[in-house]
Design an enzyme around this catalytic site. Structure first.
Site, PDB file in Angstrom:
ATOM      1  N   ALA A  92       5.675 -11.467   9.831  1.00 21.47           N
ATOM      2  CA  ALA A  92       6.950 -12.204   9.716  1.00 21.47           C
ATOM      3  C   ALA A  92       7.857 -12.114   8.669  1.00 21.47           C
ATOM      4  CB  ALA A  92       6.465 -13.594   9.924  1.00 21.47           C
ATOM      5  N   LYS A 122      24.145 -34.380  11.956  1.00 23.50           N
ATOM      6  CA  LYS A 122      25.035 -33.228  11.933  1.00 23.50           C
ATOM      7  C   LYS A 122      25.769 -33.332  10.656  1.00 23.50           C
ATOM      8  CE  LYS A 122      28.177 -30.171  13.672  1.00 23.50           C
ATOM      9  NZ  LYS A 122      29.434 -30.005  14.745  1.00 23.50           N
ATOM     10  N   ASN A 175      17.162 -15.267   9.390  1.00 24.53           N
ATOM     11  CA  ASN A 175      17.312 -13.732   8.713  1.00 24.53           C
ATOM     12  C   ASN A 175      17.070 -12.833  10.050  1.00 24.53           C
ATOM     13  OD1 ASN A 175      14.144 -12.796   9.611  1.00 24.53           O
ATOM     14  ND2 ASN A 175      13.854 -14.329   7.798  1.00 24.53           N
ATOM     15  N   LYS A 197       0.405 -10.598  -4.500  1.00 28.20           N
ATOM     16  CA  LYS A 197       0.017 -11.325  -3.334  1.00 28.20           C
ATOM     17  C   LYS A 197      -1.374 -11.409  -3.193  1.00 28.20           C
ATOM     18  CE  LYS A 197       4.680 -11.984  -1.257  1.00 28.20           C
ATOM     19  NZ  LYS A 197       5.261 -12.703  -0.360  1.00 28.20           N
ATOM     20  N   PHE A 256       3.658  -6.940   4.737  1.00 31.80           N
ATOM     21  CA  PHE A 256       4.671  -6.105   4.666  1.00 31.80           C
ATOM     22  C   PHE A 256       5.471  -6.307   3.583  1.00 31.80           C
ATOM     23  CE2 PHE A 256       4.976  -3.629   8.778  1.00 31.80           C
ATOM     24  CZ  PHE A 256       4.211  -4.085   9.412  1.00 31.80           C
ATOM     25  N   ASP A 261       3.898 -19.414   0.498  1.00 31.15           N
ATOM     26  CA  ASP A 261       4.028 -18.138   0.860  1.00 31.15           C
ATOM     27  C   ASP A 261       2.312 -17.912   1.655  1.00 31.15           C
ATOM     28  OD1 ASP A 261       3.075 -15.331   0.526  1.00 31.15           O
ATOM     29  OD2 ASP A 261       4.633 -15.035  -0.827  1.00 31.15           O
TER      30      ASP A 261
HETATM   31  N1  CTP Z   1       5.247 -13.614   3.317  1.00 31.87           N
HETATM   32  C1  CTP Z   1       4.534 -15.015   3.624  1.00 31.87           C
HETATM   33  N2  CTP Z   1       5.106 -16.265   3.364  1.00 31.87           N
HETATM   34  C2  CTP Z   1       6.322 -16.258   2.760  1.00 31.87           C
HETATM   35  C3  CTP Z   1       7.151 -15.236   2.423  1.00 31.87           C
HETATM   36  C4  CTP Z   1       6.578 -13.996   2.345  1.00 31.87           C
HETATM   37  O1  CTP Z   1       3.535 -14.858   4.488  1.00 31.87           O
HETATM   38  N3  CTP Z   1       6.675 -17.400   2.392  1.00 31.87           N
HETATM   39  C5  CTP Z   1       4.840 -12.455   3.598  1.00 31.87           C
HETATM   40  C6  CTP Z   1       5.527 -11.603   4.777  1.00 31.87           C
HETATM   41  O2  CTP Z   1       5.282 -11.977   6.106  1.00 31.87           O
HETATM   42  C7  CTP Z   1       5.212 -10.032   4.521  1.00 31.87           C
HETATM   43  C8  CTP Z   1       5.101 -10.442   2.744  1.00 31.87           C
HETATM   44  O3  CTP Z   1       5.078 -11.780   2.608  1.00 31.87           O
HETATM   45  O4  CTP Z   1       3.824  -9.651   4.705  1.00 31.87           O
HETATM   46  C9  CTP Z   1       6.348  -9.855   1.959  1.00 31.87           C
HETATM   47  O5  CTP Z   1       7.405 -10.519   2.267  1.00 31.87           O
HETATM   48  P1  CTP Z   1       8.677 -10.315   1.671  1.00 31.87           P
HETATM   49  O6  CTP Z   1      10.103 -11.165   2.251  1.00 31.87           O
HETATM   50  O7  CTP Z   1       9.105  -8.551   1.499  1.00 31.87           O
HETATM   51  O8  CTP Z   1       8.655 -10.992   0.182  1.00 31.87           O
HETATM   52  P2  CTP Z   1       8.751 -11.911  -0.391  1.00 31.87           P
HETATM   53  O9  CTP Z   1       7.620 -12.557  -1.002  1.00 31.87           O
HETATM   54  O10 CTP Z   1       9.873 -12.817   0.315  1.00 31.87           O
HETATM   55  O11 CTP Z   1       9.416 -11.508  -1.936  1.00 31.87           O
HETATM   56  P3  CTP Z   1      10.801 -11.077  -2.263  1.00 31.87           P
HETATM   57  O12 CTP Z   1      11.808 -11.756  -1.346  1.00 31.87           O
HETATM   58  O13 CTP Z   1      10.922 -11.366  -3.559  1.00 31.87           O
HETATM   59  O14 CTP Z   1      11.041  -9.663  -2.227  1.00 31.87           O
END
Ligand code: CTP
Length: 413
Positions: free
Chosen positions: A285, A299, A221, A353, A335, A316
């Site tokens: 992150a 590959k 990303n 969360k 975040f 997560d």
């Molecule tokens: N985060 C994490 N581990 C993951 C996904 C997210 O620790 N596998 C944490 C990110 O570091 C951030 C928060 O969760 O602090 C929210 O991340 P975000 O990408 O906004 O949320 P998602 O859980 O991915 O939800 P969605 O994509 O459905 O908005």
């Protein structure tokens, strides 16, 4: 050249001393004057002549004959510099600095100085991990010494691990930042100003994760890591023992932060668990939500068919740390990178969360949040929503570190 922009570089005796030659060249190119002290150990690895040629100045080696070399004594050497840098800093010189020894020119200068000091440790992994070294470093940090690195990687002794000196480019950036910081009272790094997080351990995740599909391709990303790195730097400035688990970024390691670089979300999660217990966790992150279920060792070739990717969900990290039954860090900050109705979505994410604070930011196209210098955030917690004006990611880091310190220092649970 004003004293403010002059580095006094102490090269002590480690194999990484060869990198100090590039550092001298880099600093000269950046318009920073440099004068070198070479320890007897350092002289086993680089020559006086190469340092003198690259720095365009005398190289100082002997405590007692220094007055013969242009009339400069150890006090003047430090007085003439805006910043003292020890690179490489061996376990031995770190121990001497901690003990306040002054039995050679380098240690005498370090004891006699009232200038900011930056050290770049470099040593074998066992020496690095030894309690004595870790204790010495903790004392030096508490005294306001700035530490950069070491990095993880292959070592000259054939082992792998923490102990490699930070690269000259990273050191050059750190030195430039320190000069900027000492010109700006608010961001001064080397000052023992009111370190409100001394004695606390902070864990920060930063950057994107890369999820391999095959040896050459991955899912990623747009996260640059700037916000997470700035938060880690600010927590370290406030005296927290700060560890950052970073996905792949082009940024140099923040000063005073121990950095573990990882690739995938699973690696990031494992590295976080190894760092517990911690008092503070900030998950900045942009962790990839999914990874390939069956990444291939070979590959993937074009064979006339479009491949179908089978994905599986990543752990997560934020959720898991927030809901852990044992060892739950006291304050966990997440975040919420969102598009549209960012605060509502952040509120929902906070509840889902179960972290303590959620920092909502808008990453819609046009906001330039990903990779940009500035950010506009809203802090969402059980007490409500705090809207912060647009500011630099560094300022957000500092304000957040202050808010975290105030919270922990007023809520003694
Ligand atoms: N985060 C994490 N581990 C993951 C996904 C997210 O620790 N596998 C944490 C990110 O570091 C951030 C928060 O969760 O602090 C929210 O991340 P975000 O990408 O906004 O949320 P998602 O859980 O991915 O939800 P969605 O994509 O459905 O908005």
């Amino acid at each position: 050249m004003s004293v403010d922009k002059r580095v006094l570089l102490i090269v002590s005796g480690g194999i990484a001393a060869y990198k100090s030659l590039d550092l001298v060249r880099n600093l000269k190119n950046a318009g920073i004057a440099i004068r070198c002290i070479l320890t007897p150990g350092g002289a086993q690895f680089v020559t006086t002549l190469s340092l003198a040629t690259l720095s365009g100045d005398n190289v100082y080696e002997d405590l007692f004959s220094v007055t013969d070399q242009g009339g400069i004594g150890h006090i003047e050497l430090s007085r003439d510099a805006g910043l003292l840098v020890v690179a490489p800093a061996t376990a031995d010189i770190i121990a001497k600095m901690r003990a306040g020894m002054a039995d050679d020119l380098a240690t005498a200068v370090l004891l006699a100085t009232d200038k900011p000091v930056l050290i770049a440790p470099a040593m074998n992994i066992r020496m690095w991990e030894h309690e004595a070294t870790q204790e010495n470093l903790a004392v030096l940090k508490a005294r306001g010494v700035n530490v950069i690195g070491p990095e993880e990687g292959d070592m000259a002794c054939g082992e792998y691990g923490m102990g490699r000196m930070s690269e000259p480019d990273a050191l050059t950036n750190a030195i430039k930042n320190l000069f900027q910081g000492t010109n700006n009272r608010d961001t001064a790094i080397n000052c023992k100003r009111n370190q409100k997080l001394a004695g606390k351990k902070a864990l920060v995740t930063s950057g994107p994760t890369h999820e391999p599909l095959d040896p050459v391709r991955y899912i990623a990303n747009r996260s640059s890591g700037r916000q997470g790195h700035a938060i880690a730097a600010a927590l370290a400035q406030q005296g927290a023992d700060t560890v950052m688990i970073s996905g792949p970024t082009n940024l140099s390691n923040p000063i005073g932060v121990t950095v573990h670089r990882v690739g995938s979300a699973v690696e990031m999660f494992e590295a976080c668990k190894r760092e517990l217990p911690a008092d503070i966790v900030v998950c900045a992150a942009a962790v990839a939500d999914w990874r390939a279920l069956h990444p291939t060792d070979e590959k993937i070739k074009k064979n006339g068919m479009v491949p179908t990717l089978e994905l599986t969900e990543n752990p997560d990290i934020l959720s898991s740390l927030s809901q852990s039954k044992s060892n739950r860090p006291r304050l966990i900050v997440g975040f919420a990178a969102e598009t549209g109705s960012v605060v509502d979505k952040a509120l929902d994410k906070l509840a889902r969360k179960k972290c303590d604070w959620m920092i909502a930011n808008d990453v819609s196209v046009g906001t330039k949040t990903f990779g940009g210098a500035n950010n506009t955030v809203h802090i969402v917690d059980q007490n409500g929503i705090e809207n912060w004006p647009e500011m630099s990611k560094e300022s957000i880091g500092q304000r957040l570190a202050d808010r975290i310190a105030d919270h922990l220092n007023t809520n003694h649970d």
